[in-house]
Design an enzyme around this catalytic site. Structure first.
Site, PDB file in Angstrom:
ATOM      1  CG  ASP A   1      12.162 100.385  29.975  1.00 26.72           C
ATOM      2  OD1 ASP A   1      11.106 100.443  30.618  1.00 26.72           O
ATOM      3  OD2 ASP A   1      12.563 101.281  29.219  1.00 26.72           O
TER       4      ASP A   1
ATOM      5  CG  ASP B   1       9.041 104.694  28.032  1.00 19.12           C
ATOM      6  OD1 ASP B   1       8.006 104.239  28.540  1.00 19.12           O
ATOM      7  OD2 ASP B   1       9.873 103.985  27.448  1.00 19.12           O
TER       8      ASP B   1
END
Length: 1029
Positions: free
Chosen positions: A438, A753
Site C-alpha cells: 500500500d 484487503d
C-alpha cells in the site's frame, strides 16, 4: 403542581409536631404514628432524589465536557452505589445474548439500560480508575477463561512418542543387560547407562525447546488479542485495551472493527455486521435502533459506523463462552519442518540400512570363524557396532535447529516491529519474489496536513474565513463537520482541541476548526443527520443528508476522491458565494488543478453540495417495508478541493532499493489518483528515473481489470504502480502473479484487503491503521506500519532459511564421516574406533550446542545480495554438497589412517590411538563449525566477534571435551593425552580451515545434484522402439 403544593405535600414537620404533641393519642398510638411517618418520610426523600437526578440527566447532552465532569463528580455516590439495585445483571445478559426485543422493552429499551447502568449515552462513564474497578467487580472483566497451557511434562511425554527415541531406549536396555552380564555391575553399566543419559538429555532439550516455543506463542497470542477499542469517557474520546472495557462503556465502531463485547446500538448509520464467526451464517446482519439493536461480541463490522453501549463482558458473552472451550493448536508444521522431517527420516533409514548390512557381514565373519578373542575363542562383536550405526542415524539436531531458529527469529522480529501470527511465514518470506505494498501509512508517514485549498478555480491561502462568503462557509462547515467519522474534543484546560478519527479525517477537521473557525458542537446542535452513505474503498466517497432543525430543506453533502466528485458536479461555488455553471473548459481547468496538486504528491479531496426537499432523498420501500434511502449523486455543486500532504517515510527509498537489489520486485497498489501515485512511487524509488509514459509500468485499476485474461498475464509483471485500485484489483493481481510462479507478499490494512491477504503467500497487515479483520487474515503484523519493517521481515525470512542450511551442512558432515568410518572399520576389522559413549557424546554436543550456535545467527547484508530461493529449490544445494563432502572425505581419510596405521605413525599404544581418533574427530567438528558459518564466502571469521553466543558455545564445547578425555577415562573409555598429542589432534583438525578455503574456489553447477540422477533414471526407464526390418 405548583411549588407551594409540592412544599405542602412533602412538608412532614407539621404532622410530626401534631403526632408528638401531648394529648389526643395514647403512648402506643404515638409510637405507631412516629414509626409510620419516619418510613414515609424516608420514601419521600428518596423519590425527591430520584426526581432531581432524572431532571439533571436530561440536561446532560447539552453540557460541555467541563460541566459534565463537575456533574459526575457531584453525584459520585449515586453512580457507585445504585447500579446493582437498578438492574438485574443476569436478566440483562440473557436479554442481549438471546436478542430478546420484548425483554429489552420491559427493561425500558436502550435508554432504560443506559439509565440502569448509570452511564451517559453522550459522555460515557466517568474516566476514573475507581469507577472502572467498581464496574469490573459488579459485571466482571472483559476476558474469557482459557484452557491451561501445555506444561513441560506434556512435551516430555510427546518426546517419548518419537520412534528414534524408542529405538534408542531398546538399544540402551539391551546394552545395559549385556554389559552387566559381561563386565559385572561395577563397570558393565557404562555403555547402556550412557545411552539412557543421552536419551534423557535429548528428551529434556527437545521438551524444553518446544515448551519455550509454546510459551512464546502464548505471549504473542496475548499481544495480538490485546485489541485497542475507541470509547468515550467523561466526554473524551480515547483508545483503551479491550481487556479494560467495562459494562456501561460507550464504544465507537467503524468498518473492520471487531465488536469487543455484547452490547446495544445507540446511534449510527448503515451498520452491517458479519456474525458468521458466531452463527455460521454468511449473510450480513443490519443493526438499527428499532428492529435489531443487539450487537454480539466477536462479530465484525462490514459497513457503516455506530456507537454501542456495552451491556455484558467476558464470560457473560456468547463469544467468551465459545472461546473458553477452544484450545488453539500451535503445533503447526511449517513447510521447512516438513521437508526436514523427510530428510531426518531418510538419514535414519540410511543408518538402519548400514546397521543391518554390518550385522550381515559380522554374522558371516562369525560363522566362518574370522572373529576370535584374545584366547582364540570365536566371538561375536556385532552388538556394539550395530548400536553405533543406529546412533549415527540419530539426527535430533535438525528438528531442534528448526525450532531454535524459528523461535529466535520470531523473538527478534518482534523487536524489529513484526509480530508473527503464523510460523510458516517466517521461512516463506525468505522466498518472496514480489511485494505488493500500500501507499498510505506504509510508504508514507500517514501524517496528513492540508497544504492547498481551491474554491472553484481560485486558490485560497491566508485568512480563509475572511475571504469566503458566509453562506459558502456554512456549507463547508456542514460538509466537513457532519460528513465525517472523526470527532473534536475541547479539553477542560482550554488548550488546542483534540481530533480523533483516521489521519485524513483528523487533518480535514483540524484545518476546518483552526483555519475556518468551525464549531463542531454548535453544528451538531443546529442540524440533524437524516441519512449517511459511508466511505469504502470501492466507492471512494461518503455522503450525508442533513436538515436544519425547524426547516424543510435538506442539504446533501458528498466528500471523496476529487476527480470522482467533480464528475458528479455541474456547477461550482466561487469564494463570493456566486454559483457558476461548469462548462467543458471550466471542468478541464479544475481537472488540471487536481492533476497539478496530485503531481506534487498531494491527496486531493473534493466537497460537493446539493439542496433538495426532504422527500427527494427517499427512493421507495423494499419487500421488508423498510425505506431505502439513496442520496442524489448528480447535478451537484462543487464547494472546493483540499490537497493533503503525506510525506514519505524516512528510509523507505533505501528499503525499496534493498528489496530490488535482492531480486524482489516492489509494486505499489493504491486507491489514490494516478498522478499522486506516480509522484510518491518516484520519490520512494519504485519508479526509476528511466520511467516513460506509456511503458505499461503505471496503470489504473479499471484498466487492469478490463484487460483480457491473456493480456493481463502478459502485462502483470511489468506493472509497478496501480492507482485508483479496488480490493478486487489487488486480489486479481496477486492471483495473476502466483500463476506466473511468483511467491507474493501483500500488505493491507482494510477489511476489503482480507481476500488478497489470504490469497497471498505472505499476508502482511498493518498494526496501527489495520482493521481487526485484516490482522486476522494476515500471517505477519507490521507493528509500526513501516515498509522498512517489511524489508526487515524479508531479511529475517532469508536468515531463517540460511541458518537451517548451515546446520544441515554441519550435521550431515558429522553423520557421513562417522557412518563411513564405523562401517569400514567394522567390516574390515570387526571393530569400531568410536565407542557408543563417544558417538553419543559427539551427537549430543554437535546436535544441541551446534544447533544453538548456528541457528541464532542474525541477518547480514550479503543475504540481500542474492536472488530469492525458489519454491522447488532443493534444501541441500550443490554448494552445500561440495562443502560437506570435502570435509567428510578429509575426516574419513585421517581417521582411517589413524585407525589402521596410527600406532606405528604416532608410536602410541592402541588405547591412546583410540583416544586420539575420538579427540581428533570432535575437534574436526569444532573447526568445521566455523566453516559452516559461511556457505560460500571464504572468510569464515567475518562478523564473528558480534556473535558472542557462537564463541561461548565453542568455548564450552572445548572445555567439555577436555573433561571427557582427561577426567572421565573409564566412562568415556579414553586415556589421558600428553600436550604434544593434543597438539597433533588440533593440527589435524585445523587443516579443515585451509581445505574449506580452497574448496570454495571450485565452481559448482546451478542444476541440483539429484536432478542428474532423476534424468538418468528416466533415460533407463524410457521404452525402446523396435523398428521392423
Amino acid at each position: 403542581m405548583s411549588s407551594s403544593d409540592e412544599c405542602k405535600l412533602y412538608d412532614c414537620s407539621t404532622s410530626l409536631l401534631t403526632v408528638t404533641a401531648p394529648g389526643g393519642f395514647t403512648v402506643a398510638q404515638r409510637r405507631w404514628r412516629i414509626a409510620y411517618i419516619t418510613i414515609y418520610s424516608a420514601r419521600v426523600m428518596l423519590s425527591l432524589a430520584d426526581k432531581i437526578i432524572s431532571q439533571r440527566a436530561t440536561q446532560l447532552p447539552s453540557m460541555t465536557s467541563q460541566q459534565f465532569h463537575h456533574y459526575v463528580t457531584e453525584f459520585d455516590h449515586y453512580v457507585a452505589l445504585d447500579i446493582e439495585h437498578k438492574i438485574n445483571q443476569k436478566r440483562l445478559v440473557k436479554t442481549v445474548k438471546e436478542k430478546d426485543l420484548v425483554s429489552l422493552n420491559h427493561l425500558g429499551g436502550v435508554d432504560g439500560v443506559v439509565d440502569a447502568l448509570c452511564t451517559n449515552s453522550e459522555h460515557g462513564i466517568r474516566d476514573d480508575e475507581q469507577e472502572v474497578i467498581k464496574r469490573q467487580e459488579m459485571f466482571g472483566f472483559n476476558k474469557y477463561h482459557k484452557p491451561p497451557p501445555k506444561g513441560l511434562l506434556y512435551f516430555v511425554l510427546e518426546a517419548f512418542k518419537d520412534t528414534t527415541i524408542l529405538i534408542l531406549l531398546v538399544c540402551a536396555t539391551l546394552s545395559l543387560g549385556f554389559g552387566i552380564k559381561e563386565h559385572g555391575t561395577e563397570e558393565g553399566w557404562y555403555e547402556g547407562g550412557s545411552i539412557f543419559v543421552a536419551v534423557f538429555l535429548v528428551i529434556v532439550v527437545s521438551a524444553l525447546s518446544n515448551f519455550r516455543q509454546e510459551t512464546q506463542f502464548d505471549k504473542l497470542s496475548k499481544i495480538s488479542n490485546n485489541i485497542k477499542v475507541e470509547v468515550v469517557r467523561t466526554g473524551r474520546r480515547q483508545q483503551i485495551s479491550i481487556f479494560d472495557l467495562v459494562a456501561g462503556d460507550v464504544v465507537f465502531l467503524k468498518i473492520g472493527d471487531q465488536i469487543p463485547a455484547d452490547g446495544l446500538f445507540l446511534d449510527g448509520h448503515s451498520l452491517q455486521v458479519d456474525e458468521s464467526s458466531m452463527t455460521g451464517e454468511s449473510d450480513h446482519v443490519e443493526v438499527d435502533a428499532c428492529r435489531n439493536p443487539f450487537l454480539s461480541s466477536g462479530s465484525k463490522v462490514v459497513d457503516g459506523y455506530a456507537r454501542m453501549l456495552v451491556a455484558s463482558v467476558g464470560m457473560d458473552t456468547a463469544w467468551g463462552e465459545m472461546m473458553s472451550s477452544i484450545t488453539s493448536d500451535k503445533n503447526e508444521r511449517t513447510p521447512l519442518q516438513a521437508r526436514l522431517d523427510k530428510l531426518t527420516s531418510s538419514i535414519g533409514k540410511v543408518g538402519l540400512a548400514v546397521a543391518f548390512l554390518v550385522l550381515a557381514v559380522l554374522l558371516i565373519r562369525y560363522f566362518t570363524g574370522n572373529t576370535k578373542d584374545d584366547n582364540g575363542q570365536t566371538e561375536y562383536r556385532g552388538s556394539e557396532t550395530d548400536v553405533d550405526d543406529i546412533l549415527n542415524a540419530v539426527v535430533q539436531g535438525l528438528p531442534l535447529a528448526v525450532t531454535l531458529t524459528l523461535a529466535y527469529s520470531m523473538k527478534r522480529m518482534m523487536a524489529d516491529q513484526a509480530m508473527v501470527r503464523k510460523l510458516s511465514a517466517c521461512e516463506t518470506m525468505g522466498s518472496a519474489t514480489i511485494i505488493c505494498t500500500d501507499k498510505t501509512g506504509t510508504l508514507t508517514l500517514n501524517q496528513m496536513k492540508v497544504t492547498q485549498f481551491w474554491l472553484g478555480q481560485e486558490s485560497v491561502e491566508e485568512d480563509l474565513a475572511k475571504e469566503i462568503a458566509p453562506s459558502v462557509l456554512e456549507l463547508f462547515y456542514q460538509g466537513v463537520g457532519l460528513n465525517t467519522t472523526g470527532s473534536v474534543c475541547k479539553p477542560v484546560s482550554g488548550s488546542l482541541p483534540e481530533f480523533s478519527g483516521s489521519p485524513t479525517e483528523k487533518a480535514i477537521l483540524s484545518w476546518a476548526v483552526l483555519g475556518l473557525g468551525m464549531d463542531m458542537e454548535k453544528l451538531k446542535q443546529q442540524y440533524s443527520i437524516l441519512h449517511v452513505e459511508t466511505f469504502n474503498s470501492e466507492k471512494k466517497r461518503s455522503g450525508v443528508s442533513v436538515q436544519r432543525k425547524a426547516d424543510e430543506m435538506v442539504d446533501i453533502h458528498w466528500k471523496g476522491a476529487a476527480e470522482m466528485i467533480v464528475a458528479m458536479c455541474s456547477q461550482y461555488y466561487e469564494s463570493n458565494g456566486i454559483i457558476r455553471s461548469m462548462s467543458e473548459d471550466g471542468r478541464e481547468r479544475i481537472e488540471t488543478i487536481i492533476q497539478s496538486m496530485a503531481a506534487s504528491s498531494l491527496r486531493c479531496i473534493a466537497f460537493a453540495h446539493k439542496q433538495v426537499l426532504k422527500g427527494e432523498t427517499e427512493d421507495g420501500d423494499d419487500q421488508s417495508g423498510k425505506t431505502n434511502r439513496r442520496l442524489k449523486e448528480d447535478g451537484l455543486t462543487l464547494l472546493g478541493i483540499v490537497g493533503l500532504k503525506d510525506p514519505c517515510r524516512p528510509g523507505v527509498k533505501k528499503a525499496v532499493q534493498s528489496c530490488q537489489s535482492a531480486g524482489v520486485g516492489v509494486k505499489m497498489i493504491t486507491g489514490d489518483n494516478i498522478f499522486t501515485a506516480k509522484a510518491i512511487a518516484t520519490e520512494c524509488g519504485i519508479l526509476g528515473p528511466d520511467y516513460q509514459q506509456g511503458s505499461g509500468e503505471v496503470v489504473e485499476g479499471t484498466e487492469f481489470r478490463n484487460y483480457a485474461p491473456d493480456e493481463r498475464m502478459e502485462k502483470v509483471e511489468k506493472i509497478r504502480v496501480m492507482a485508483r485500485s479496488s480490493p478486487f484489483d489487488k486480489l486479481l493481481m496477486v492471483q495473476c502473479l502466483k500463476q506466473k510462479g511468483h511467491v507474493v507478499a501483500v500488505t493491507g490494512d482494510g477489511t476489503n484487503d482480507a481476500p488478497a491477504l489470504k490469497e497471498a503467500d505472505i499476508g502482511l497487515s498493518m498494526g496501527i491503521q489495520g482493521t481487526e479483520v485484516a490482522k486476522e487474515s494476515s500471517d505477519i503484523v507490521i507493528l509500526d506500519d513501516n515498509f522498512s519493517s517489511v524489508a526487515t521481515v524479508l531479511r529475517w525470512g532469508r536468515c531463517v532459511y540460511n541458518n537451517i542450511q548451515k546446520f544441515i551442512q554441519f550435521q550431515l558432515t558429522v553423520n557421513v564421516a562417522a557412518l563411513v568410518i564405523n562401517f569400514i572399520a567394522a567390516v574390515s576389522a570387526g571393530e569400531v574406533p568410536l565407542t557408543t559413549v563417544q558417538l553419543l557424546w559427539v551427537n549430543l554436543i554437535m546436535d544441541t550446542l551446534g544447533a544453538l550456535a548456528l541457528a541464532t545467527d542474525r541477518p547480514t547484508n550479503e543475504l540481500m545480495e542474492k536472488p530469492p530461493v525458489g519454491r522447488t529449490e532443493p534444501l541441500i544445494t550443490n554448494i552445500m554438497w561440495r562443502n560437506l563432502l570435502a570435509q567428510a572425505l578429509y575426516q574419513i581419510a585421517i581417521l582411517l589412517i589413524l585407525q589402521f596405521r596410527g600406532e606405528s605413525i604416532v608410536n602410541v599404544p592402541e588405547t591412546v590411538k583410540d583416544t586420539l581418533i575420538f579427540n581428533t574427530f570432535v575437534l574436526c567438528q569444532v573447526f568445521n563449525e566455523f566453516n559452516a558459518r559461511k556457505l560460500e564466502k571464504q572468510n569464515v571469521f567475518e562478523g564473528i566477534l558480534k556473535n558472542r553466543l557462537f564463541l561461548g558455545i565453542i568455548g564450552v564445547t572445548i572445555v567439555l571435551q577436555v573433561v571427557m578425555v582427561e577426567f572421565l577415562k573409564k566412562f568415556a573409555d579414553t586415556e589421558q593425552l600428553k600436550l604434544w598429542q593434543w597438539g597433533v589432534c588440533i593440527l589435524l583438525a585445523a587443516f579443515s580451515w585451509p581445505i574449506a578455503w580452497f574448496v570454495k574456489l571450485i565452481p559448482v553447477s546451478n542444476t541440483p545434484f539429484f536432478s542428474y540422477l532423476k534424468r538418468s533414471r528416466t533415460i533407463f526407464k524410457r521404452p525402446i522402439n523396435h523398428q521392423k526390418p
